[in-house]
Design a protein around this motif. Structure first.
Motif, PDB file in Angstrom:
ATOM      1  N   GLN B 342      80.460  40.378  32.424  1.00 31.97           N
ATOM      2  CA  GLN B 342      79.699  41.507  31.889  1.00 31.97           C
ATOM      3  C   GLN B 342      79.013  42.340  32.963  1.00 31.97           C
ATOM      4  O   GLN B 342      78.478  43.404  32.670  1.00 31.97           O
ATOM      5  CB  GLN B 342      78.658  40.989  30.893  1.00 31.97           C
ATOM      6  N   THR B 343      79.015  41.851  34.193  1.00 28.64           N
ATOM      7  CA  THR B 343      78.416  42.634  35.264  1.00 28.64           C
ATOM      8  C   THR B 343      79.534  43.291  36.071  1.00 28.64           C
ATOM      9  O   THR B 343      80.641  42.753  36.153  1.00 28.64           O
ATOM     10  CB  THR B 343      77.608  41.728  36.203  1.00 28.64           C
ATOM     11  N   ASN B 344      79.239  44.427  36.651  1.00 29.37           N
ATOM     12  CA  ASN B 344      80.282  45.152  37.371  1.00 29.37           C
ATOM     13  C   ASN B 344      80.812  44.356  38.556  1.00 29.37           C
ATOM     14  O   ASN B 344      82.013  44.335  38.814  1.00 29.37           O
ATOM     15  CB  ASN B 344      79.756  46.507  37.842  1.00 29.37           C
ATOM     16  N   LYS B 347      82.969  41.579  37.335  1.00 28.37           N
ATOM     17  CA  LYS B 347      84.283  42.005  36.861  1.00 28.37           C
ATOM     18  C   LYS B 347      85.321  41.984  37.980  1.00 28.37           C
ATOM     19  O   LYS B 347      86.487  41.676  37.745  1.00 28.37           O
ATOM     20  CB  LYS B 347      84.193  43.399  36.247  1.00 28.37           C
ATOM     21  N   VAL B 390      75.985  36.498  39.857  1.00 28.14           N
ATOM     22  CA  VAL B 390      75.767  37.916  40.172  1.00 28.14           C
ATOM     23  C   VAL B 390      74.335  38.321  39.808  1.00 28.14           C
ATOM     24  O   VAL B 390      73.629  38.956  40.592  1.00 28.14           O
ATOM     25  CB  VAL B 390      76.788  38.802  39.425  1.00 28.14           C
ATOM     26  N   VAL B 391      73.902  37.908  38.623  1.00 27.88           N
ATOM     27  CA  VAL B 391      72.557  38.264  38.175  1.00 27.88           C
ATOM     28  C   VAL B 391      71.502  37.556  39.023  1.00 27.88           C
ATOM     29  O   VAL B 391      70.452  38.113  39.326  1.00 27.88           O
ATOM     30  CB  VAL B 391      72.393  37.948  36.672  1.00 27.88           C
ATOM     31  N   ARG B 392      71.820  36.313  39.445  1.00 26.44           N
ATOM     32  CA  ARG B 392      70.873  35.585  40.307  1.00 26.44           C
ATOM     33  C   ARG B 392      70.576  36.365  41.586  1.00 26.44           C
ATOM     34  O   ARG B 392      69.459  36.349  42.091  1.00 26.44           O
ATOM     35  CB  ARG B 392      71.445  34.223  40.710  1.00 26.44           C
ATOM     36  N   ASN B 394      70.341  39.487  41.943  1.00 26.33           N
ATOM     37  CA  ASN B 394      69.333  40.488  41.607  1.00 26.33           C
ATOM     38  C   ASN B 394      67.965  39.827  41.446  1.00 26.33           C
ATOM     39  O   ASN B 394      66.945  40.336  41.908  1.00 26.33           O
ATOM     40  CB  ASN B 394      69.762  41.206  40.316  1.00 26.33           C
ATOM     41  N   VAL B 395      67.963  38.661  40.802  1.00 25.21           N
ATOM     42  CA  VAL B 395      66.704  37.937  40.596  1.00 25.21           C
ATOM     43  C   VAL B 395      66.110  37.524  41.949  1.00 25.21           C
ATOM     44  O   VAL B 395      64.916  37.678  42.181  1.00 25.21           O
ATOM     45  CB  VAL B 395      66.951  36.702  39.703  1.00 25.21           C
ATOM     46  N   LYS B 397      66.525  38.922  44.796  1.00 27.32           N
ATOM     47  CA  LYS B 397      65.995  40.115  45.461  1.00 27.32           C
ATOM     48  C   LYS B 397      64.566  40.384  44.963  1.00 27.32           C
ATOM     49  O   LYS B 397      63.670  40.692  45.744  1.00 27.32           O
ATOM     50  CB  LYS B 397      66.924  41.302  45.144  1.00 27.32           C
ATOM     51  N   ARG B 398      64.401  40.240  43.662  1.00 24.69           N
ATOM     52  CA  ARG B 398      63.080  40.497  43.066  1.00 24.69           C
ATOM     53  C   ARG B 398      62.068  39.456  43.545  1.00 24.69           C
ATOM     54  O   ARG B 398      60.921  39.778  43.844  1.00 24.69           O
ATOM     55  CB  ARG B 398      63.222  40.493  41.536  1.00 24.69           C
ATOM     56  N   ARG B 401      61.064  40.216  47.120  1.00 24.79           N
ATOM     57  CA  ARG B 401      60.131  41.345  47.116  1.00 24.79           C
ATOM     58  C   ARG B 401      58.743  40.861  46.722  1.00 24.79           C
ATOM     59  O   ARG B 401      57.739  41.260  47.303  1.00 24.79           O
ATOM     60  CB  ARG B 401      60.648  42.365  46.097  1.00 24.79           C
ATOM     61  N   PHE B 402      58.705  39.990  45.740  1.00 25.80           N
ATOM     62  CA  PHE B 402      57.441  39.442  45.250  1.00 25.80           C
ATOM     63  C   PHE B 402      56.721  38.680  46.359  1.00 25.80           C
ATOM     64  O   PHE B 402      55.519  38.819  46.549  1.00 25.80           O
ATOM     65  CB  PHE B 402      57.742  38.533  44.050  1.00 25.80           C
ATOM     66  N   ALA B 405      55.246  40.981  48.946  1.00 25.51           N
ATOM     67  CA  ALA B 405      54.282  41.968  48.481  1.00 25.51           C
ATOM     68  C   ALA B 405      52.888  41.611  48.964  1.00 25.51           C
ATOM     69  O   ALA B 405      52.525  40.449  49.069  1.00 25.51           O
ATOM     70  CB  ALA B 405      54.296  42.024  46.952  1.00 25.51           C
TER      71      ALA B 405
END
Lengths: 467, 422
Positions: B342-344, B347, B390-392, B394-395, B397-398, B401-402, B405
Motif C-alpha cells: 500500500q505504500t509507494n 510497491k 517502509v512505514v517504520r 518514516n516512524v 525519522k520522526r 527528529r524528536f 528536538a
C-alpha cells in the motif's frame, strides 16, 4: 517532494530576515464557480448575533451571565472552565436573549439581541514595547482575543499555561473559494504589526508567517517575523502543510496558530482596548448570483448578506467557511467565530442515472477513469453536495499521497485512528495534523470515508488517553 | 394520485425508503445503486466530493478486461479448430481468427464460465450482504471477470462454481469483505482449482476445447502451452512465432494469451490512474532480472542440455513476458490495491519480487510451469510486512527528529496558577 532555497532579504529598515522558499508539489487546486469579486458592501444590520459554542472544540464553558442580562460589545459572556481567566466576549452590545442548550444541558448557542446604539467595553491598552509576555497573555485572555489562538496538537484553543515552541500564521488561502487575504487584510498594517509583535513575545521561537510566493502580501512589510514564501497547489495555504515543511511538531511540543484575519481583531484590541468583532467576509459559491465581500460582524445572521445580490438555487447549502473545511449552517444561521468565508452551493440530494459508469465532464476527479477534468485543468466547476457514490472500506491505495504534501503516510494514519492504536497514531504523526489537513484526501477518497471525522476522533482519543 | 404519474426514479426512491432497515434492503440497494448513483449528500467534513467512487474504479478495470475477454472468445475457437484441422497456412487475422465459427466456440465455452463466475460469486456477495446488513460491495465485479480468464477452457462449470464459493467465502468474506481480504480472491479461486483438481488444471490437454476428448487420437496435435513444452525439454521445434506469442494466438488459460491486449489494458489502467504503474514496471523488471540470471547460468555452461531445467532456463529472458500468465498477472492481479503493497516504496519491492519469483517458480516447478499466481499469492502474504518496514522508516525519522528536538523548559506549576488567577 519539495525544495528549500535559503536567501537573505534586506528590508528598507535594514533588518535581516531569513526567508525560505517552499515549493509544494503535491496537492490539488479545486476551481469552483462563484469566487468572490473584490468589492465590498456593508451587510444589513443583524438583529440577533449568536456565538456557536461548537466552534470551540473541546471547550467546557462556564456562563457568567444569565438570560436577559445586558452586555456591552467586548464584555465577557462566559469563560473556559479549565483556564478561568480565558474570557469569551460578546461581539455586540445588547441583551443576552437565549442560551440554547442541548443534551445534558450542554450549551450550544448564545443569542444576543443587538442594541440600536453600540457600546464597547474597553480595556486599558498596553505599551507593546514594554509589555511582558505575562501582560500580553493577560490582556488577550480578558479581552476575548485569546480564543483566536489555536494550538497543535489537538486543534484546541491554545492553552496559555504552556509556552509554544513557535507560532505559525498562514498569510494566504488556497482552499476553494476561500477569501483572498490580500484583499481582506488591505490597509490593516498597523493592527497586523501590533498583533505580530505581541505574539512574538509569547514564544521563545519565531513567529513564522507564510505568504504566497507569487502574491504581494502585506506581511512582507511586517517586522519581527520569519517570512516564508510558499508556492504550489492547495493545501500550500494550510498552516499544517507549512508547519510540516518549516519546523514539524514533535511529541510533547506545542505550536500555536492564528488565522491571518483574526490578527486584525487582536491587533485592534491591543491598540484601542476594544474587541471589534467586525470582519470582511467573502460570500462565495455557485448558488450566489454576485459573489463578493461583505462587512459584517462575528455572529451576525448570514441572511443579512446572503440574499443581498440574489441566489441562483432554491435548494442550497450554506457553509460557514470553505467547502472543504467549513461547517454546515442554515440559511437563518449565524456567521461562525473564525470564518472569513461563507459559501453557498447547491444541495445534491438527487439520483443520477448510471452516474458510476458514464463519462463525467462536469465534476472534478484526480483519476482519468472516464472522468475528464484532467482535460481542462483551469475549468471552474459547479459542484453540489452529492457524495457521488457510497461509503466503502478503503480499497484504492496511493491516491491520497498525490495530494498530501506532508511527510506522513495518510492512509496508515487514518487506519491507526480507526483501530484506535495510540502508539501507531503517535508514531505516524497524529500530533502534527488537524482535521483540515485531511480535507483534500477526503475530497478525492474513492471509498468516501469521513477522513476529517476520523482524524478528529483520533485526536480526541489521543488527548483523553495521553493528554 | 396514481403511481403511474411517478417517474421510474421516484418509484425506486419510494421502494428504497419502504425497504429501509429491512433484511432485503442491501439486495435492493445493489440494483438501485447500479442504476442510479444515490441521492446521498455529504454530512461530515468537507461538503463536496470528487467524481470517483468504487463502482467507477471497478468498472474501469472491467473495461480494461473487455478486449482480453473478446480476444479469448475468438482464440477459444481458433485453438480448437487448429487442433482439429491443423494450423491454417498463410494465417490471416480476418479470415482465420476473427470468424463467427471461432467466436461461437467462445460463446459456448467462455461465456458460460463468465456467467457461472458472476452468478455464483454475486449470489454469495448478496447473501453475505443481507446477513451482515451491509451494502453489496463492488470488489466481485472485477474478481468475477478475472476468474473465467485465468482458468483452462475446459474447466467444468460445477468445478468453477465450487471454487468460487470457496474463494469468495474463505478468501474474502471471512475477513470482512472487499477491502479487508489478505489474498487476492481471484487467485484464491485459481489456487483452489489447482490444488483440488490438478488433472484439470495442468498438463498438455486442458488448454484447448475438447483437448481431453481428443487425447490419444493419432492425428491430434498437442495443445500444450509453450511453458509446458519447455518444461518437458521438448525436442521438436515448436511452431509458434514470437508474434504469435505476443499477439496471443497460442494455447493457455482463457484470457492470458494476448500480451498485446494485456499491454493495452495495462496502459489504459496506468493512464486512468486506477492501477499502480510502480507495481507493473517493477514486476516486469523483476521477471527480466530472473530471466537474465537463468540465461547467464546457461551461457556460463553450468546448466547443460541434459538438465531438466535446460528448456526453461535457456528460454530468452524477455520471452518470459509474452508467454504464460505473467503479463496478465502483473497487469490485472498484482496491481490489486487491497492485497498488494500500500505504500509507494513498498510497491516497487512488492512488484519486483512478484516478477522475480514468478520466473523462478516457472523454471523450478516441473509439475506446473506457471508461477505467477503462486508468486502473487506469496507476495500478498508478504505485502503487509513490506509496508511495515517502509512505514517504520518514516516512524524512525520522526523519532530521530524528536530526539534531536530542543526541549523547552516545562512551565512551572506556579506559572500555571498565575495565569488562572489573572
Amino acid at each position: 517532494m519539495w525544495y528549500f532555497w535559503a536567501h537573505f532579504s534586506i528590508t528598507d529598515k535594514g533588518f535581516h530576515f531569513m526567508s525560505k522558499d517552499i515549493r509544494i508539489k503535491k496537492g490539488l487546486n479545486i476551481n469552483l464557480v462563484g469566487a468572490a469579486e473584490p468589492t465590498t458592501s456593508k451587510a444589513a444590520l443583524s438583529n440577533v448575533y449568536a456565538i456557536n459554542l461548537l466552534d470551540f472544540h473541546g471547550l467546557t464553558p462556564k456562563m457568567l451571565l444569565k438570560e436577559g442580562a445586558e452586555v456591552k460589545a467586548g464584555e465577557a459572556l462566559f469563560y473556559n472552565k479549565n483556564v478561568e481567566s480565558m474570557m469569551f466576549v460578546s461581539p455586540v452590545s445588547g441583551e443576552l436573549v437565549e442560551i440554547e442548550r442541548g443534551a445534558r444541558r450542554k450549551i450550544l448557542t448564545l443569542k444576543i439581541l443587538a442594541d440600536k446604539k453600540q457600546e464597547y467595553h474597553t480595556h486599558k491598552t498596553l505599551d507593546l514595547g514594554k509589555a511582558s509576555a505575562a501582560d500580553i497573555k493577560k490582556f488577550l485572555l480578558k479581552s476575548g482575543c485569546w480564543p483566536f489562538i489555536k494550538q497543535r496538537p489537538y486543534d484546541f484553543i491554545a492553552d496559555p499555561t504552556v509556552t509554544p515552541k513557535a507560532i505559525f500564521i498562514s498569510g494566504f488561502n488556497t482552499g476553494p473559494l476561500a477569501a483572498d487575504l490580500e484583499y481582506v487584510l488591505a490597509g490593516k498594517e498597523k493592527e497586523l504589526q501590533a498583533a505580530l509583535s505581541a505574539l512574538g513575545k509569547l514564544t521563545p521561537g519565531s513567529v513564522h508567517v507564510s505568504i504566497n510566493a507569487k502574491g504581494n502580501s502585506i506581511f512582507s512589510q511586517m517586522e519581527g517575523i520569519e517570512l516564508h514564501k510558499v508556492s504550489g497547489p492547495h493545501p500550500a495555504g494550510l498552516v499544517g502543510t507549512q508547519i510540516n515543511k518549516i519546523d514539524p511538531i514533535n511529541k510533547g511540543e506545542r505550536v500555536w496558530t492564528v488565522g491571518a484575519a483574526d490578527l486584525v481583531i487582536i491587533g485592534e484590541a491591543l491598540l484601542t482596548g476594544k474587541f471589534n468583532a467586525e470582519r470582511l467576509v467573502a460570500l462565495a459559491g455557485s448558488s450566489i448570483k454576485k459573489p463578493q465581500y461583505y462587512k459584517t460582524k462575528i455572529g451576525a445572521e448570514v441572511s443579512t448578506f446572503l440574499y443581498a445580490s440574489g441566489v441562483n438555487d432554491k435548494h442550497f447549502r450554506v457553509i460557514n467557511g470553505d467547502v472543504l473545511t467549513g461547517s454546515k449552517t442554515r440559511q437563518d444561521g449565524y456567521l461562525g467565530f473564525y470564518n472569513t468565508t461563507v459559501t453557498a452551493i447547491p444541495e445534491g440530494d438527487d439520483y443520477e442515472f448510471f452516474g458510476w459508469n458514464k463519462p463525467v465532464f462536469d465534476k472534478i476527479s484526480t483519476t482519468r477513469a472516464l472522468t475528464f477534468s484532467w482535460l481542462q485543468p483551469n475549468k471552474k466547476y459547479d459542484l453540489d453536495t452529492n457524495t457521488n457514490g457510497e461509503h466503502r472500506a478503503f480499497v484504492v491505495t496511493g491516491m491520497y499521497e498525490e495530494v498530501f504534501p506532508m511527510d506522513i503516510y495518510p492512509l496508515q494514519l487514518l487506519k491507526a485512528c480507526m483501530v484506535k492504536d495510540l502508539d501507531e497514531m503517535e508514531q505516524l504523526g497524529l500530533y502534527e495534523v488537524i482535521p483540515e489537513d485531511f480535507s483534500l484526501t477526503e475530497f478525492i477518497c474513492i471509498s468516501k470515508q469521513p477522513h476529517q471525522q476520523i482524524i478528529r476522533e483520533g485526536l480526541d482519543l489521543l488527548h483523553k488517553e495521553i493528554g | 394520485m396514481s403511481n403511474k404519474r411517478l417517474t421510474f426514479k421516484k418509484r425506486l426512491h419510494i421502494i428504497k425508503h419502504q425497504l429501509r432497515d429491512k433484511k432485503l434492503a442491501p439486495a435492493f440497494n445493489a440494483f438501485h445503486t447500479f442504476l442510479f448513483t444515490p441521492d446521498e449528500t455529504t454530512h461530515s467534513g468537507g461538503h463536496i466530493r470528487a467524481a470517483d467512487d468504487l463502482k467507477r474504479t471497478m468498472n474501469t478495470v472491467i473495461l480494461a478486461l473487455v478486449p482480453v475477454l473478446l480476444f479469448s472468445m475468438f482464440n477459444a475457437g481458433y485453438q480448437h479448430y487448429s487442433a482439429v484441422n491443423g494450423f491454417p497456412e498463410n494465417f490471416s487475422v480476418w479470415n482465420d481468427f476473427l470468424t463467427w465459427d471461432n467466436f461461437w466456440i467462445g460463446i459456448i465455452k467462455v461465456l458460460p464460465l463468465v456467467v457461472v463466475s458472476y452468478g455464483v460469486g454475486l449470489l454469495i456477495e448478496f447473501i453475505f450482504a443481507v446477513i451482515k446488513g451491509h451494502e453489496v460491495e463492488e470488489g466481485y465485479l472485477v474478481t468475477g471477470m478475472l476468474v473465467p480468464l485465468i482458468v483452462p477452457i475446459d474447466t467444468p462449470l460445477w468445478m468453477l462454481a465450487v471454487a468460487v464459493v470457496f474463494g469468495v467465502i474463505i478468501g474474502k468474506e471471512v475477513f470482512g469483505g472487499t477491502g479487508m481480504n489478505i489474498l487476492n480472491p481471484a487467485l484464491t479461486i485459481r489456487a483452489f482449482l489447482f490444488f483440488a483438481y490438478p488433472t484439470w488444471m495442468s498438463g498438455d490437454k486442458v488448454w484447448v476445447y475438447q483437448g481431453m476428448e481428443r487425447a490419444g487420437t493419432p492425428d491430434a496435435i498437442s495443445g500444450e502451452t509453450i511453458l509446458g513444452y519447455l518444461a518437458q525439454n521438448g525436442q521438436n521445434e515448436f511452431s509458434y512465432t514470437v508474434s504469435d506469442m505476443f499477439f496471443g494466438f497460442i494455447p493457455g488459460s482463457v484470457g492470458e494469451t494476448s500480451t498485446f491486449l494485456i499491454l493495452l489494458g495495462g496502459l489504459f489502467l496506468i493512464f486512468s490512474k486506477i492501477a499502480s504503474w510502480r507495481i507493473m514496471v517493477s514486476a516486469v523488471a523483476g521477471a527480466l532480472a530472473m530471466g537474465l540470471i537463468f540465461n547467464g547460468v546457461v551461457d556460463a555452461g553450468w546448466i547443460t542440455e541434459s538438465s531438466k531445467f535446460y528448456g526453461l532456463m535457456s528460454f530468452d529472458f524477455w520471452k518470459h513476458l509474452i508467454v504464460g500468465g505473467l503479463a496478465f498477472g502483473i497487469v490485472y492481479m498484482a496491481t490489486d490495491p487491497v492485497t498488494g503493497s500500500q505504500t509507494n516504496r513498498g510497491k516497487w519491492i512488492y512488484g519486483f519480487l512478484i516478477g522475480f519469483i514468478s520466473v523462478m517458480i516457472r523454471v523450478f516447478n516441473p509439475a506446473y510451469p506457471e508461477g505467477v499466481f503462486l508468486a502473487i499469492l506469496l507476495m500478498n502474504v508478504f505485502a503487509p510486512t513490506i509496508d511495515h518496514y517502509v512505514v517504520r522508516a518514516n516512524v524512525n525519522k520522526r523519532l530521530k527528529r524528536f530526539k534531536n528536538a530542543v526541549v523547552l523548559p516545562k512551565d512551572t506549576e506556579e506559572a500555571k496558577l498565575k495565569v488562572e488567577t489573572i
